[in-house]
Design a protein around this motif. Structure first.
Motif, PDB file in Angstrom:
ATOM      1  N   ASP B  31     -14.554  19.381  22.133  1.00 29.11           N
ATOM      2  CA  ASP B  31     -13.623  19.694  21.048  1.00 29.11           C
ATOM      3  C   ASP B  31     -14.272  19.594  19.670  1.00 29.11           C
ATOM      4  OD1 ASP B  31     -11.279  20.623  20.101  1.00 29.11           O
ATOM      5  OD2 ASP B  31     -10.223  18.719  20.112  1.00 29.11           O
ATOM      6  N   VAL B  32     -15.464  20.180  19.576  1.00 34.58           N
ATOM      7  CA  VAL B  32     -16.117  20.311  18.270  1.00 34.58           C
ATOM      8  C   VAL B  32     -16.509  21.778  18.098  1.00 34.58           C
ATOM      9  CG1 VAL B  32     -17.048  17.956  18.201  1.00 34.58           C
ATOM     10  CG2 VAL B  32     -18.421  19.771  19.209  1.00 34.58           C
ATOM     11  N   SER B  33     -16.913  22.138  16.886  1.00 29.40           N
ATOM     12  CA  SER B  33     -17.308  23.530  16.664  1.00 29.40           C
ATOM     13  C   SER B  33     -18.719  23.770  17.216  1.00 29.40           C
ATOM     14  CB  SER B  33     -17.277  23.855  15.175  1.00 29.40           C
ATOM     15  OG  SER B  33     -18.282  23.127  14.520  1.00 29.40           O
ATOM     16  N   ARG B  34     -19.056  25.044  17.457  1.00 33.61           N
ATOM     17  CA  ARG B  34     -20.387  25.354  17.967  1.00 33.61           C
ATOM     18  C   ARG B  34     -21.449  25.031  16.913  1.00 33.61           C
ATOM     19  NH1 ARG B  34     -24.278  28.778  19.179  1.00 33.61           N
ATOM     20  NH2 ARG B  34     -23.776  30.210  17.517  1.00 33.61           N
ATOM     21  N   THR B  36     -21.431  22.513  14.835  1.00 35.21           N
ATOM     22  CA  THR B  36     -21.724  21.076  14.934  1.00 35.21           C
ATOM     23  C   THR B  36     -22.568  20.789  16.170  1.00 35.21           C
ATOM     24  OG1 THR B  36     -19.665  20.535  13.797  1.00 35.21           O
ATOM     25  CG2 THR B  36     -20.645  18.784  15.107  1.00 35.21           C
ATOM     26  N   LEU B  51     -18.139  10.286  18.999  1.00 27.49           N
ATOM     27  CA  LEU B  51     -18.567  11.561  19.599  1.00 27.49           C
ATOM     28  C   LEU B  51     -19.763  11.328  20.527  1.00 27.49           C
ATOM     29  CD1 LEU B  51     -18.407  14.612  19.950  1.00 27.49           C
ATOM     30  CD2 LEU B  51     -19.641  14.891  17.799  1.00 27.49           C
ATOM     31  N   ARG B  54     -18.473  10.154  23.690  1.00 21.31           N
ATOM     32  CA  ARG B  54     -17.824  11.244  24.423  1.00 21.31           C
ATOM     33  C   ARG B  54     -18.864  12.130  25.103  1.00 21.31           C
ATOM     34  NH1 ARG B  54     -14.588  13.000  19.767  1.00 21.31           N
ATOM     35  NH2 ARG B  54     -14.953  15.138  20.384  1.00 21.31           N
TER      36      ARG B  54
END
Lengths: 176, 71
Positions: B31-34, B36, B51, B54
């Motif tokens: 659930d992060v942007s590409r 990042t 993170l 995770r």
């Protein structure tokens, strides 16, 4: 009151990660966010035309300003919650090193223009005169204020965007 | 040089290849942007502790098996 604000700030803005926020709130697509951003613009434009044609007073002019501020805060809140941690870091960095110094540079520039009017002062004066003519009978001091404010915000925003781009460029460009 | 380098190295690219995931797929799972994900994978951005945990959890590994200090 301060305590309440701190708790609210922590609950809504700082503590929850983007992932947690998205789990709680429906995920907004980029297009939906843009639509929310653009929605009040026709309303505000329509209202300002109506106010001018109907010859309403200052209170009627203040209303769209209040609406714009409330909407701006809501939009910022929605955008922030949508961002992941990389996006948030980029914005924090750009605010610290772009918008902050941008404000100081712009404020210094305004003072320099006030005390040493040539040559930038002339450009600002002409821009203010142009704006006053466009708004039809706006006092020159008021027009000057608006042009000055627009310049300060413009410089601040330009530096914000520049630093934001540099932050991402340093993480995305170059040999991998 | 424009590119930023962090003090930490990670094995995310290798681990991702083992799972046969694309970068976009991994970003979605975390659930992060590409953007990042790409920055983390190329050691240009240190993820937050939560993170990082995770990421380790997703690969069913210990944190130190994914992230190593540069020294």
């Amino acid at each position: 009151m301060t305590n309440m604000l701190c708790i609210l700030y922590k609950r809504l803005v700082m503590v929850e990660s983007g992932a947690e926020a998205r789990a709680k709130f429906p995920k907004l697509s980029r297009m939906a966010l843009l639509a929310i951003a653009a929605a009040p613009l026709p309303l505000l434009l329509g209202w300002s035309i109506y106010v001018r044609q109907a010859g309403l007073g200052a209170d009627a002019v203040r209303l769209p300003i209040i609406v714009a501020i409330v909407w701006g805060v809501t939009f910022t809140f929605l955008s922030w919650r949508r961002l992941d941690e990389g996006g948030r870091e980029a914005i924090k960095f750009a605010f610290c090193w772009g918008a902050g110094p941008g404000m100081m540079i712009a404020a210094t520039a305004v003072l320099l223009v006030l005390y040493y009017p040539q040559p930038v002062g002339e450009i600002v004066k002409r821009a203010a005169e142009g704006y006053a003519a466009m708004r039809g009978g706006l006092p020159p001091e008021t027009a000057g204020f608006f042009v000055g404010a627009a310049m300060v915000i413009g410089i601040q925003q330009m530096l914000f965007v520049l630093v934001w781009l540099v932050w991402w460029a340093r993480r995305r460009l170059g040999p991998q | 040089m424009i590119a930023e380098a962090t003090d930490m190295k990670n094995r995310i690219r290798v681990l991702r290849a083992e799972k046969n995931w694309t970068q976009a797929e991994l970003a979605k799972r975390l659930d992060v942007s590409r953007n990042t994900m790409n920055a983390i994978e190329n050691n240009r951005y240190d993820p937050s502790l939560s993170l990082a945990f995770r990421i380790a959890k997703l690969f069913r590994l210990k944190m130190e098996d994914v992230f190593q200090d540069e020294d």
